[in-house]
Design a protein around this motif. Structure first.
Motif, PDB file in Angstrom:
ATOM      1  N   THR A  37      22.451   8.910  42.021  1.00 49.28           N
ATOM      2  CA  THR A  37      23.320   7.743  41.887  1.00 49.28           C
ATOM      3  C   THR A  37      23.423   7.254  40.453  1.00 49.28           C
ATOM      4  OG1 THR A  37      21.510   6.193  42.319  1.00 49.28           O
ATOM      5  CG2 THR A  37      22.704   7.037  44.230  1.00 49.28           C
ATOM      6  N   LYS A  38      22.560   7.750  39.574  1.00 49.48           N
ATOM      7  CA  LYS A  38      22.551   7.287  38.182  1.00 49.48           C
ATOM      8  C   LYS A  38      22.780   8.429  37.192  1.00 49.48           C
ATOM      9  CE  LYS A  38      19.540   3.334  39.038  1.00 49.48           C
ATOM     10  NZ  LYS A  38      19.535   3.456  40.504  1.00 49.48           N
ATOM     11  N   LYS A  39      21.922   9.455  37.239  1.00 46.51           N
ATOM     12  CA  LYS A  39      22.004  10.596  36.338  1.00 46.51           C
ATOM     13  C   LYS A  39      21.986  10.120  34.879  1.00 46.51           C
ATOM     14  CE  LYS A  39      24.368  13.543  39.667  1.00 46.51           C
ATOM     15  NZ  LYS A  39      25.517  14.421  39.936  1.00 46.51           N
ATOM     16  N   SER A  40      22.756  10.793  34.042  1.00 43.24           N
ATOM     17  CA  SER A  40      22.753  10.429  32.616  1.00 43.24           C
ATOM     18  C   SER A  40      23.656   9.237  32.328  1.00 43.24           C
ATOM     19  CB  SER A  40      23.194  11.630  31.772  1.00 43.24           C
ATOM     20  OG  SER A  40      24.465  12.087  32.183  1.00 43.24           O
ATOM     21  N   ASP A  41      24.513   8.842  33.289  1.00 41.26           N
ATOM     22  CA  ASP A  41      25.397   7.698  33.060  1.00 41.26           C
ATOM     23  C   ASP A  41      24.600   6.410  32.873  1.00 41.26           C
ATOM     24  OD1 ASP A  41      27.574   9.359  33.309  1.00 41.26           O
ATOM     25  OD2 ASP A  41      27.762   9.020  35.465  1.00 41.26           O
ATOM     26  N   PHE A  42      23.553   6.244  33.671  1.00 38.27           N
ATOM     27  CA  PHE A  42      22.743   5.038  33.552  1.00 38.27           C
ATOM     28  C   PHE A  42      22.007   5.013  32.216  1.00 38.27           C
ATOM     29  CE2 PHE A  42      18.948   2.482  34.112  1.00 38.27           C
ATOM     30  CZ  PHE A  42      19.462   1.328  34.699  1.00 38.27           C
ATOM     31  N   LEU A  43      21.549   6.184  31.755  1.00 37.98           N
ATOM     32  CA  LEU A  43      20.878   6.235  30.458  1.00 37.98           C
ATOM     33  C   LEU A  43      21.835   5.858  29.328  1.00 37.98           C
ATOM     34  CD1 LEU A  43      18.729   9.466  30.825  1.00 37.98           C
ATOM     35  CD2 LEU A  43      17.955   7.100  30.905  1.00 37.98           C
ATOM     36  N   GLU A  44      23.070   6.328  29.423  1.00 36.30           N
ATOM     37  CA  GLU A  44      24.061   5.953  28.410  1.00 36.30           C
ATOM     38  C   GLU A  44      24.313   4.445  28.437  1.00 36.30           C
ATOM     39  OE1 GLU A  44      28.584   7.236  27.026  1.00 36.30           O
ATOM     40  OE2 GLU A  44      27.589   8.212  28.723  1.00 36.30           O
ATOM     41  N   PHE A  45      24.397   3.890  29.643  1.00 38.27           N
ATOM     42  CA  PHE A  45      24.565   2.442  29.794  1.00 38.27           C
ATOM     43  C   PHE A  45      23.374   1.688  29.200  1.00 38.27           C
ATOM     44  CE2 PHE A  45      23.250  -1.128  32.540  1.00 38.27           C
ATOM     45  CZ  PHE A  45      24.279  -2.018  32.283  1.00 38.27           C
ATOM     46  N   PHE A  46      22.172   2.211  29.443  1.00 39.38           N
ATOM     47  CA  PHE A  46      20.964   1.561  28.930  1.00 39.38           C
ATOM     48  C   PHE A  46      20.895   1.633  27.408  1.00 39.38           C
ATOM     49  CE2 PHE A  46      16.614   2.356  27.383  1.00 39.38           C
ATOM     50  CZ  PHE A  46      16.052   1.105  27.607  1.00 39.38           C
ATOM     51  N   PHE A  47      21.175   2.819  26.848  1.00 44.05           N
ATOM     52  CA  PHE A  47      21.086   2.971  25.395  1.00 44.05           C
ATOM     53  C   PHE A  47      22.155   2.152  24.672  1.00 44.05           C
ATOM     54  CE2 PHE A  47      18.917   7.195  26.303  1.00 44.05           C
ATOM     55  CZ  PHE A  47      17.673   6.707  25.931  1.00 44.05           C
ATOM     56  N   GLU A  48      23.305   1.941  25.299  1.00 47.13           N
ATOM     57  CA  GLU A  48      24.321   1.086  24.676  1.00 47.13           C
ATOM     58  C   GLU A  48      23.836  -0.351  24.552  1.00 47.13           C
ATOM     59  OE1 GLU A  48      27.950   1.381  26.795  1.00 47.13           O
ATOM     60  OE2 GLU A  48      28.441   3.388  26.029  1.00 47.13           O
ATOM     61  N   LYS A  49      23.013  -0.781  25.492  1.00 50.80           N
ATOM     62  CA  LYS A  49      22.459  -2.134  25.419  1.00 50.80           C
ATOM     63  C   LYS A  49      21.223  -2.191  24.528  1.00 50.80           C
ATOM     64  CE  LYS A  49      24.054  -3.965  29.835  1.00 50.80           C
ATOM     65  NZ  LYS A  49      24.695  -5.151  29.207  1.00 50.80           N
ATOM     66  N   TYR A  50      20.508  -1.080  24.471  1.00 49.08           N
ATOM     67  CA  TYR A  50      19.220  -1.078  23.769  1.00 49.08           C
ATOM     68  C   TYR A  50      19.365  -0.778  22.277  1.00 49.08           C
ATOM     69  CZ  TYR A  50      14.453   0.359  22.568  1.00 49.08           C
ATOM     70  OH  TYR A  50      13.233   0.481  21.975  1.00 49.08           O
TER      71      TYR A  50
END
Length: 224
Positions: free
Chosen positions: A34-47
Motif C-alpha cells: 500500500t506504500k512502496k517507494s511512494d511513501f518514502l518519496e512523500f516522507f523525504f519531501e517533508k524531511y
C-alpha cells in the motif's frame, strides 16, 4: 527539564537522522504494497531541506533494496540447487523417480523463465498497481497469497516484517523483571517470576478468564 529535552532529542535523532535511518523500517515500508517507494518519496519531501537531498535519499534506498534483494535471491538459488541434488540422489522406484524428475523439471523451467525475464521480481513489484480501496488489509496474508508470484520478496517480507519497530517493549520487559527480582526478592522460582512479569498481559489480552486461570495456576503451583 533541559536535560530531559536533550535526551529526547538524542532519541529522536537516533531514529530519524538522515545518516542514521533505520534500514529495517525503510525496507519494511517498501515491502508494504500500500506504500512502496511512494511513501518514502512523500516522507523525504517533508524531511529533506532541498530537492537534491530527496533524490539522494531515494537512490540510496533503491540501492539498499537491490543489495538485500540480490543477497536473498542468491540464497534462494543455492537452497533450490542443494534440494534438487538431494532429490536426484534419493530416487527410488522407476515410477517415483519419474514423478520426481518431472517435478524437478517443472521447477527448472519456472526458474529459467524467471531468469530470462527482462525485469527483476523487485522491479515488477514496484511497478504493480495496488488497489487501496479495500476496507481491511493484512500485509502478512497478502504476502502469503503472493508468495508464488514473488518468492524472493515474500522471503524478505517474512524476515523484515517480523522485526519490532522499536526496542521499547523489550527494554520495558527487562526493566519490569529487574524491578520484580531484586536484592530483597531473589529466592522466587522461575514460574513465580514469569507469572508476576507476564500476569498483566495475560489478564488483559487472554479472553474468557483464561488469563486469570493461567495466572492462578502459576502463582499457586509452587505452594503444592
Amino acid at each position: 527539564m533541559s536535560n530531559l529535552v536533550y535526551a529526547m532529542g538524542q532519541k529522536f535523532d537516533k531514529y530519524w537522522k538522515e545518516s542514521k535511518l533505520n534500514v529495517a523500517v525503510v525496507i519494511a515500508t517498501v515491502l508494504d504494497p500500500t506504500k512502496k517507494s511512494d511513501f518514502l518519496e512523500f516522507f523525504f519531501e517533508k524531511y529533506c531541506e532541498n530537492v537534491d537531498d530527496i533524490e539522494k535519499c531515494l537512490e540510496g534506498v533503491k540501492d539498499m533494496m537491490r543489495s538485500y534483494y540480490e543477497k536473498y535471491e542468491e540464497a534462494r538459488r543455492t537452497t533450490e540447487h542443494s534440494v534438487s541434488r538431494q532429490v536426484s540422489a534419493n530416487i527410488g522406484s522407476p515410477v517415483l523417480g519419474k514423478r520426481r524428475l518431472e517435478e524437478e523439471f517443472a521447477q527448472y523451467k519456472s526458474r529459467r523463465r524467471s531468469y530470462m525475464q527482462p525485469k527483476s521480481e523487485l522491479d515488477m513489484y514496484l511497478e504493480e498497481n495496488f488497489d487501496s480501496s479495500r476496507g481491511s488489509f493484512d500485509i502478512l496474508i497478502w504476502w502469503k497469497t503472493h508468495a508464488e508470484k514473488y518468492p524472493v520478496l515474500s522471503t524478505m517480507a517474512r524476515y523484515f516484517l517480523a522485526i519490532p519497530l522499536s526496542t521499547v517493549s523489550s527494554e520495558s520487559a527487562f526493566s519490569c523483571s529487574g524491578r520484580t527480582l531484586g536484592d530483597s526478592r531473589c529466592s522466587m522460582t522461575p514460574e513465580m517470576l514469569e507469572a508476576l512479569v507476564c500476569g498483566k498481559d495475560w489478564l488483559i489480552k487472554i479472553p474468557n478468564n483464561e488469563g486469570m486461570i493461567l495466572f492462578s495456576l502459576l502463582v499457586w503451583k509452587p505452594l503444592y
